[in-house]
Scaffold this motif. Structure first.
Motif, mmCIF file in Angstrom:
data_model
loop_
_atom_site.group_PDB
_atom_site.id
_atom_site.type_symbol
_atom_site.label_atom_id
_atom_site.label_comp_id
_atom_site.label_asym_id
_atom_site.label_seq_id
_atom_site.Cartn_x
_atom_site.Cartn_y
_atom_site.Cartn_z
ATOM 1 N N GLU A 89 0.829 -1.200 0.000
ATOM 2 C CA GLU A 89 0.000 0.000 0.000
ATOM 3 C C GLU A 89 0.870 1.259 0.000
ATOM 4 N N LEU A 92 2.049 1.892 -3.409
ATOM 5 C CA LEU A 92 0.997 2.522 -4.217
ATOM 6 C C LEU A 92 0.878 4.011 -3.897
ATOM 7 N N GLU A 96 1.068 7.134 -6.345
ATOM 8 C CA GLU A 96 -0.064 8.064 -6.389
ATOM 9 C C GLU A 96 0.360 9.509 -6.122
#
Length: 134
Positions: A89, A92, A96
């Motif tokens: 996560e 990510l 992002e």
């Protein structure tokens, strides 16, 4: 039964807090109000599946916490898997929001947990408890 190392107890404590939070959130999504104890938190009436998933997650966190406190080998594996998902996560978040540091900040704690759980002394605590059960 041996006492767990202090940081394992701390991980178990915060896991239990996360479990209770997910339980309360799931019950709230299903419409439980506890006689107004949650105050002005809005009830969501059409979130049944998400409420049940949150309850299942809360139960899983509570089981993992009790497993960590009792040095169960499956709890070590569960904590490693959860920390691995948290690192993914964080990756990510790197993609992002590049350059903001959000990904780095969210990767610090799971990386420390993985390093701590893989240290020789801690890993041996869980392996020794497995040998004692066999």
């Amino acid at each position: 039964m041996k006492n767990p190392p202090i940081l394992i107890s701390v991980l178990g404590f915060f896991g239990a807090m996360a479990g209770f939070a997910w339980l309360f959130f799931g019950l709230r999504l299903l419409g439980f109000d506890w006689f107004g104890a949650l105050g002005d938190v809005p009830a969501f009436e059409s979130a049944g599946l998400w409420g049940w998933l949150a309850i299942a997650g809360g139960i899983a966190w509570l089981l993992a916490s009790f497993g960590l406190w009792s040095l169960q080998p499956w709890a070590w594996t569960f904590a490693m898997i959860v920390a691995g998902f948290a690192l993914f996560e964080a990756f990510l978040w790197f993609l992002e929001y590049p350059g903001t540091g959000v990904g780095f900040a969210s990767a610090i704690m799971p990386a420390l947990i993985i390093l701590y759980l893989n240290s020789k002394d801690i890993k041996s605590q869980f392996i020794d408890s497995y040998d004692d059960q066999a």
